[in-house]
Design an enzyme around this catalytic site. Structure first.
Site, PDB file in Angstrom:
ATOM      1  N   ASP A  42       0.828  -1.203   0.000  1.00  0.00           N
ATOM      2  CA  ASP A  42       0.000   0.000   0.000  1.00  0.00           C
ATOM      3  C   ASP A  42       0.866   1.258   0.000  1.00  0.00           C
ATOM      4  O   ASP A  42       1.847   1.359   0.748  1.00  0.00           O
ATOM      5  CB  ASP A  42      -0.890  -0.008   1.246  1.00  0.00           C
ATOM      6  CG  ASP A  42      -1.728   1.241   1.373  1.00  0.00           C
ATOM      7  OD1 ASP A  42      -2.621   1.438   0.533  1.00  0.00           O
ATOM      8  OD2 ASP A  42      -1.477   2.030   2.308  1.00  0.00           O
ATOM      9  N   GLU A  55       1.138   0.068  -4.889  1.00  0.00           N
ATOM     10  CA  GLU A  55       0.362   1.280  -5.143  1.00  0.00           C
ATOM     11  C   GLU A  55       1.353   2.430  -5.001  1.00  0.00           C
ATOM     12  O   GLU A  55       2.038   2.525  -3.979  1.00  0.00           O
ATOM     13  CB  GLU A  55      -0.778   1.432  -4.148  1.00  0.00           C
ATOM     14  CG  GLU A  55      -1.560   2.726  -4.328  1.00  0.00           C
ATOM     15  CD  GLU A  55      -2.471   3.044  -3.158  1.00  0.00           C
ATOM     16  OE1 GLU A  55      -3.500   3.698  -3.387  1.00  0.00           O
ATOM     17  OE2 GLU A  55      -2.157   2.661  -2.015  1.00  0.00           O
ATOM     18  N   ASP A  97      -3.956   6.019 -12.894  1.00  0.00           N
ATOM     19  CA  ASP A  97      -4.116   6.873 -14.071  1.00  0.00           C
ATOM     20  C   ASP A  97      -5.198   6.344 -15.003  1.00  0.00           C
ATOM     21  O   ASP A  97      -6.041   7.101 -15.501  1.00  0.00           O
ATOM     22  CB  ASP A  97      -2.799   6.960 -14.835  1.00  0.00           C
ATOM     23  CG  ASP A  97      -1.815   7.945 -14.216  1.00  0.00           C
ATOM     24  OD1 ASP A  97      -2.179   8.589 -13.212  1.00  0.00           O
ATOM     25  OD2 ASP A  97      -0.699   8.065 -14.740  1.00  0.00           O
TER      26      ASP A  97
END
Length: 598
Positions: A259, A292, A312
């Site tokens: 994360d 991420e 994106d």
């Protein structure tokens, strides 16, 4: 970073044999540490070099214990392998060899086969209950489940990103053995299992490290959650890398998703983690590492990591599907079609481009394979970070969403879906916690203030309507409910698309290269890839309400079309509104599937 020295120890309570356990706590800011057993025994730990306190004693699996710091404070083991309830309860000694694996020869699945289904274990009622969904997911075409974070957090309800005991599976979800049984059962179904891990911060409640191990943090660098983790310290680096190895080796997870690695200040940590994972896992196993990363560091995807969640791609698609341009969507407000085309042909949209804050973001990514990017239409963040947790099918034109689903499931990027996507769940996925007192108030107010930048919530009175994260009903409302009738247009579409992906795309994904993407009109793009077998895959997508001029090259086989009746317009050189066409110029003749158009 230096490798582990003789003065460092594996953190926590490690069973040496059936009767003996070694307790090791790194507490450089403590003068005295004892381990307090539930039977009343108090055993002083021996102070060693570099702030370590260690003892080996007779202590079987199942023993409950706490640490006492300087005779003043009793704390759970920060490396507790299990808790006897909440974070304020005893830690429990765990035998890592107690579980008998039924599928011990499982070696995982190659990355090119990944079709990922993200889920929240608590919302599905725990480890045992999740097993009831596995056969259904396999039948759909899923090859991997990704579990949102499991590290022990305060209370019973949480997304998991507030974990404070990194090694302990959340007690309200089930025992360590039940988690292993879930993973074992998934392997029996042919499913890989990925775990989302949080190595960038500890949660705000139940973390006592500042009292006896300030070296875990660096006060000169701050993240959105407070002082940054100090990975320059060998003991800290080992704490997290050993945790990753525990999940992969002891629990036999098939991969990890790290994360928010943009909040990890030390790039050496990420490189060492990948290196040690690759060195210490069986080379015959397929072990996946994902990140991420808002910084869009393409270089990290060349250093042992298989892929990155591609925000994106999601953001450009979301703007095209919903027209929303608030907050971070503002970066995609001006040219979302061009940005989607760049995503499909080069991976990242932002590759050093200037964002809305006037700062460059990202690194060039066009040299990376499409499979280095995990594409999604929504995930826990993109649903749950909405004020009311609406799902995309409640925001977008249904036919446009189905057309985008064709792109998601048939592009050479790795597809990820969130629980409930496959049947268009009506239940929201809200942000939920189970904090109490002043912290609960701060979380509730902070949550509502987050939306001040959204046009719909500039009025404070409207922000008051946002659900309280700590209210039990907020969690209950977020539990997806399977429809009584399993047949739905969304489920049928997902099943058909994944059948095609398994037949025509997955076997040829290794070696795939993007050939480019063209903007056809506002909301419409055409993207092409050369698959590993030399065939050319092309996806023509129109997310707008207007028809678009279009033609297919001669010799092209139309593999899939949505909606089915759109084909009659092809002869007129027109791509219908809300339409997706998938075509393949094959290196060898195609074997048609039932319901496919040749």
């Amino acid at each position: 970073m230096p490798l582990r020295t003789l003065e460092t120890w594996p953190h926590g309570a490690i069973m040496l044999d059936a009767e003996h356990t070694r307790f090791a706590l790194w507490a450089p800011d403590a003068f005295y540490v004892s381990v307090e057993l539930e039977n009343g025994q108090s055993l002083p730990l021996l102070p060693l070099a570099d702030g370590w306190f260690v003892i080996t004693t007779r202590c079987p699996a199942g023993t409950k214990y706490r640490y006492n710091i300087d005779g003043e404070l009793e704390v759970p083991d920060p490396a507790s392998r299990a808790q006897a309830g909440d974070i304020d309860q005893h830690s429990v000694v765990v035998d890592p060899l107690a579980y008998r694996w039924q599928h011990s020869t499982w070696l995982g699945r190659p990355w090119n086969e990944a079709v990922i289904y993200e889920l929240h274990v608590g919302a599905l009622d725990g480890f045992v209950a999740v097993e009831q969904h596995l056969a259904r997911l396999v039948e759909l075409g899923v090859t991997a489940i990704e579990l949102m974070p499991l590290a022990q957090f305060p209370g019973e309800r949480n997304w998991g990103y507030d974990g404070v005991l990194t090694y302990a599976p959340q007690a309200s979800y089930g025992s360590p053995e039940q988690l292993k049984h879930l993973i074992d059962t998934a392997h029996g179904h042919g499913l890989a299992v990925i775990l989302d891990v949080v190595y960038n911060h500890f949660g705000p409640d139940g973390n006592y490290l500042h009292r006896y191990a300030k070296g875990f943090f660096r006060e000169d660098v701050h993240t959105p959650w407070g002082a940054a983790i100090d990975f320059r310290r060998r003991e800290v680096c080992d704490f997290f890398i050993d945790n990753a190895l525990m999940w992969l080796l002891e629990y036999r997870f098939d991969g990890l998703r790290l994360d928010a690695v943009h909040a990890i200040e030390d790039p050496n940590f990420l490189q060492e983690l990948a290196q040690r994972v690759r060195q210490q896992t069986d080379p015959a196993r397929h072990v996946w590492l994902m990140v991420e990363n808002e910084h869009n560091q393409a270089s990290l995807l060349e250093q042992g990591y298989d892929g990155q969640w591609n925000d994106d791609g999601h953001n450009a698609l979301h703007v095209l599907l919903t027209g929303e341009t608030d907050a971070y969507y503002a970066d995609y407000a001006q040219n979302p079609t061009e940005q989607l085309a760049r995503c499909l042909s080069q991976g990242f949209v932002f590759q050093g481009h200037i964002n809305r804050h006037g700062k460059p973001r990202g690194e060039p990514s066009g040299h990376l394979p499409p499979s280095a990017f995990v594409l999604f239409l929504q995930n826990h963040d993109q649903i749950g970070n909405r004020a009311f947790g609406e799902r995309l099918h409640q925001l977008a034109h249904p036919q446009a969403l189905h057309a985008a689903s064709v792109l998601l499931l048939l592009s050479p990027m790795i597809p990820l879906m969130f629980m409930g996507d496959e049947f268009a769940a009506e239940q929201p996925f809200l942000f939920f916690t189970s904090h109490h007192g002043e912290l609960a108030k701060l979380v509730r107010e902070g949550r509502r203030n987050e939306f001040a930048a959204f046009s719909a919530f500039t009025d404070p009175h409207k922000r008051e309507q946002i659900p309280d994260p700590n209210a039990p009903q907020t969690f209950e409302a977020s539990r997806p409910v399977l429809p009584a009738n399993s047949a739905s247009s969304t489920t049928d579409l997902y099943r058909r698309l994944l059948k095609i992906r398994h037949r025509h795309i997955i076997p040829h994904l290794p070696g795939t290269q993007a050939l480019g993407a063209e903007v056809l009109a506002v909301g419409a793009v055409s993207a092409s890839w050369r698959l590993g077998d030399g065939s050319h895959l092309r996806i023509d997508l129109n997310l707008s309400a207007a028809p678009v001029l279009h033609s297919l090259p001669t010799g092209t086989s139309l593999l899939f079309q949505y909606p089915p009746q759109s084909a009659h317009r092809l002869d007129q050189g027109t791509l219908d509104p809300y339409c997706a066409l998938v075509s393949l110029t094959a290196a060898a003749p195609l074997l048609p599937l039932d319901g496919e158009r040749q």
